[in-house]
Design a protein around this motif. Structure first.
Motif, short mmCIF file in Angstrom:
data_model
loop_
_atom_site.label_atom_id
_atom_site.label_comp_id
_atom_site.label_asym_id
_atom_site.label_seq_id
_atom_site.Cartn_x
_atom_site.Cartn_y
_atom_site.Cartn_z
N LEU A 244 0.61 -1.71 -0.24
CA LEU A 244 -0.06 0.19 0.25
C LEU A 244 1.15 1.14 0.05
O LEU A 244 0.23 1.95 -0.71
N THR A 245 1.97 0.81 1.05
CA THR A 245 2.52 2.46 1.21
C THR A 245 3.34 3.06 0.33
O THR A 245 2.91 4.01 -0.60
N PRO A 246 4.10 2.10 -1.36
CA PRO A 246 4.86 2.70 -2.70
C PRO A 246 3.16 2.94 -3.39
O PRO A 246 3.71 4.22 -4.60
N ILE A 247 2.26 2.42 -3.65
CA ILE A 247 0.98 2.84 -4.40
C ILE A 247 1.00 4.03 -3.70
O ILE A 247 -0.19 4.65 -4.93
N PRO A 303 -13.81 -1.86 5.55
CA PRO A 303 -14.11 -1.17 4.90
C PRO A 303 -13.59 0.03 4.28
O PRO A 303 -13.81 0.60 3.58
N TRP A 304 -12.79 0.23 5.32
CA TRP A 304 -12.21 1.71 5.15
C TRP A 304 -10.62 1.31 3.69
O TRP A 304 -10.29 1.95 3.31
N TYR A 305 -10.27 0.63 3.25
CA TYR A 305 -9.63 0.30 1.98
C TYR A 305 -10.49 0.49 0.91
O TYR A 305 -9.60 0.37 0.23
N LEU A 306 -11.76 0.32 1.29
CA LEU A 306 -12.98 1.23 -0.14
C LEU A 306 -12.45 2.23 -0.33
O LEU A 306 -13.23 2.46 -1.80
N LEU A 307 -11.82 3.48 0.40
CA LEU A 307 -11.88 4.15 0.48
C LEU A 307 -10.82 4.93 -0.43
O LEU A 307 -10.76 5.97 -1.41
N TYR A 308 -9.92 3.95 0.52
CA TYR A 308 -9.16 4.48 -0.84
C TYR A 308 -9.00 4.77 -2.38
O TYR A 308 -8.68 5.89 -3.59
N PRO A 309 -9.05 3.67 -3.16
CA PRO A 309 -9.65 3.71 -5.00
C PRO A 309 -10.68 5.01 -5.13
O PRO A 309 -10.88 5.52 -6.56
N LEU A 310 -10.92 4.93 -3.94
CA LEU A 310 -12.69 6.42 -4.32
C LEU A 310 -12.44 7.19 -4.28
O LEU A 310 -13.24 8.34 -4.42
N ALA A 311 -11.28 8.02 -3.73
CA ALA A 311 -10.67 9.33 -3.33
C ALA A 311 -11.05 9.97 -4.58
O ALA A 311 -9.87 9.33 -5.75
N GLN A 312 -11.09 10.81 -4.04
CA GLN A 312 -10.63 12.13 -5.82
C GLN A 312 -10.27 13.19 -5.14
O GLN A 312 -9.59 13.69 -4.35
N PRO A 313 -9.61 14.34 -6.35
CA PRO A 313 -8.31 15.19 -6.16
C PRO A 313 -9.38 16.13 -5.30
O PRO A 313 -10.35 16.14 -5.02
N ARG A 384 -5.02 3.72 -8.84
CA ARG A 384 -6.58 3.74 -8.56
C ARG A 384 -7.59 1.95 -8.36
O ARG A 384 -7.58 1.62 -7.56
N THR A 385 -6.52 1.55 -10.03
CA THR A 385 -6.76 -0.41 -9.79
C THR A 385 -5.73 -0.60 -9.10
O THR A 385 -6.29 -1.54 -8.53
N ALA A 386 -4.80 -0.43 -8.84
CA ALA A 386 -3.88 -0.78 -8.38
C ALA A 386 -4.33 -1.36 -6.63
O ALA A 386 -4.35 -2.12 -5.82
N LEU A 387 -5.35 -0.17 -6.15
CA LEU A 387 -5.50 -0.25 -5.11
C LEU A 387 -7.39 -0.73 -4.78
O LEU A 387 -6.83 -1.29 -3.38
N TRP A 388 -7.43 -1.22 -5.97
CA TRP A 388 -9.00 -2.11 -5.92
C TRP A 388 -8.05 -3.24 -5.84
O TRP A 388 -8.95 -4.28 -4.44
N ALA A 389 -7.25 -3.45 -6.48
CA ALA A 389 -6.88 -4.80 -5.81
C ALA A 389 -6.27 -5.42 -4.57
O ALA A 389 -6.26 -5.87 -4.14
N ILE A 390 -5.21 -4.47 -3.77
CA ILE A 390 -5.16 -4.09 -2.87
C ILE A 390 -6.61 -4.04 -1.46
O ILE A 390 -6.76 -5.36 -0.56
#
Length: 414
Positions: A244-247, A303-313, A384-390
């Motif tokens: 997660l950290t480098p991504i 569920p908190w990991y779901l918020l990562y790929p959903l985040a927007q600028p 973002r796709t990698a965050l979905w994989a995580i």
């Protein structure tokens, strides 16, 4: 029940208070060293990026290589002398490096020797401390004790680099190294002063094959049904978190265009969630019991990991990620401490150090195993796709848990 502690709070036991103080000082020493060594390598010795990376890699390799023998060495010996010896070796090593730096005699080779020795002593201290914590405390206090020890680690991670930076800024890296050495000396003194005699070390097994004895802890983790599922779940989760950290570094800076200040806040503030989660683990485990605490905190961290790929600028994305990372660390701290206490209950005393070493090796290896894979996913698609994989991997780690056994009457009593 032992009379050693009169409440569910591990701090009610004077012996644990001394152990906690020794632990936070050792971890503070490690935090100071993590700042001092790069400063010396880059500013004083002029190492380039490749050499600095090799320095860090060599330390990680020593940790992996030394873990099995360290667990074997610690298993059949009294734990406090090993902890004291490991702390004093680290203190001596950092003092020597400081003296060499002050006299202008420090060479790059000394840095590799110092970090290798530091890594070996770190894993030896950890292996001995894990088994000693189990023998020192009654079962009903272990979850709280592990939470308090993890809180000590969070405290050193949050404050250690800040204090180290201030010391280095107003003095020099040599003074920082001497402060590092002093922290280890005080840690050794507190271990020596624990106001309760240490019990006898476990008897050595009848097997004459040292190689088999050294990996007996790993065999036990894979053989015991409940621990095997916990172990597999932990490996998947630890690997995903390491990746997660480098991504997120790429995601925050390139995709979301966060400023340096926003990035720093995202990396620092959520650590308070980890600190608080670790501190309240004992109270939660006393109410839910260990098995259900592991299960429900694992559910609540997912569920908190779901918020990562959903985040927007923008500010909304920044706030979303700040909450997500804080929630992850809060519930993960509870899971880690409760799972550690559950492992203690399921592991015989004569395998405690070796199984802890095996668990540590697997944790250190899970990241390097998954980081390249998820890095390839990010390169082939996007962050973002990698965050979905995580998120998918963290969900799989939840599904692997032995839910029925964790919530069974037996686990509930643990």
């Amino acid at each position: 029940m032992s009379a050693r502690a009169t409440s569910g709070d591990a701090f009610s036991d004077p012996a644990f208070r001394w152990l906690w103080g020794a632990t936070i000082l050792a971890q503070t020493g490690s935090s100071l060293g993590s700042v001092a060594i790069p400063l010396i390598a880059i500013n004083e010795l002029g190492m380039n990026e490749a050499t600095v990376a090799l320095l860090a890699t060599s330390s990680a390799v020593v940790l992996l290589v030394a873990a099995f023998p360290a667990g074997y060495i610690a298993e059949f010996r009294r734990k406090r002398p090993l902890m004291i010896g490991a702390a004093l070796v680290r203190a001596t090593m950092f003092t020597v490096i400081a003296m060499l730096l002050l006299t202008g005699s420090l060479h790059v080779a000394w840095m590799f020797v110092a970090l290798g020795l530091n890594a070996a002593m770190q894993i030896l201290f950890s292996s001995a401390s894990s088994a000693h914590t189990k023998s020192l405390l009654d079962p009903e206090h272990r979850a709280d004790a592990l939470g308090k020890l993890q809180a000590a680690n969070w405290t050193s991670l949050i404050l250690g680099p800040v204090v180290a930076g201030l010391i280095a800024g107003v003095s020099s890296p040599a003074v920082l190294l001497l402060g590092n050495a002093a922290a280890f000396i005080l840690s050794a003194a507190l271990v020596r002063g624990i106001p309760r005699p240490e019990g006898p070390a476990p008897a050595r097994g009848k097997s004459s094959r040292r190689g088999r004895e050294a990996i007996a802890g790993a065999h036990f983790l894979l053989r015991e049904p409940m621990l095997r599922r916990l172990f597999l779940s932990w490996l998947i989760f630890a690997g995903a978190v390491a990746a997660l950290t480098p991504i997120t570094q790429v995601f925050y800076i390139q995709d979301l265009q966060f400023t340096e200040v926003q990035y720093g806040l995202l990396m620092g503030l959520p650590s308070l969630g980890g600190l608080i989660g670790a501190w309240v683990t004992g109270r939660i485990a006393r109410r839910w019991r260990l098995g259900p605490t592991v299960w429900w905190s694992s559910i609540l961290r997912t569920p908190w990991y779901l918020l990562y790929p959903l985040a927007q600028p923008g500010i909304s994305g920044f706030v979303m990620l700040l909450l997500a990372f804080t929630g992850v660390l809060f519930f993960s701290s509870i899971t880690n401490s409760a799972m550690g206490a559950l492992r203690m209950e399921l592991t015989p005393d004569h395998l405690m150090s070796r199984s802890s070493a095996a668990w540590g090796i697997a944790t250190m290896g899970a990241g390097p195993a998954l980081i390249p894979i998820l890095g390839f996913v990010m390169q082939a698609t996007n962050a973002r796709t990698a965050l979905w994989a995580i998120f998918a991997l963290v969900t799989v780690s939840l599904l692997v848990l032995p839910v029925r056994r964790l919530n069974s009457a037996q686990a509930t009593e643990l």
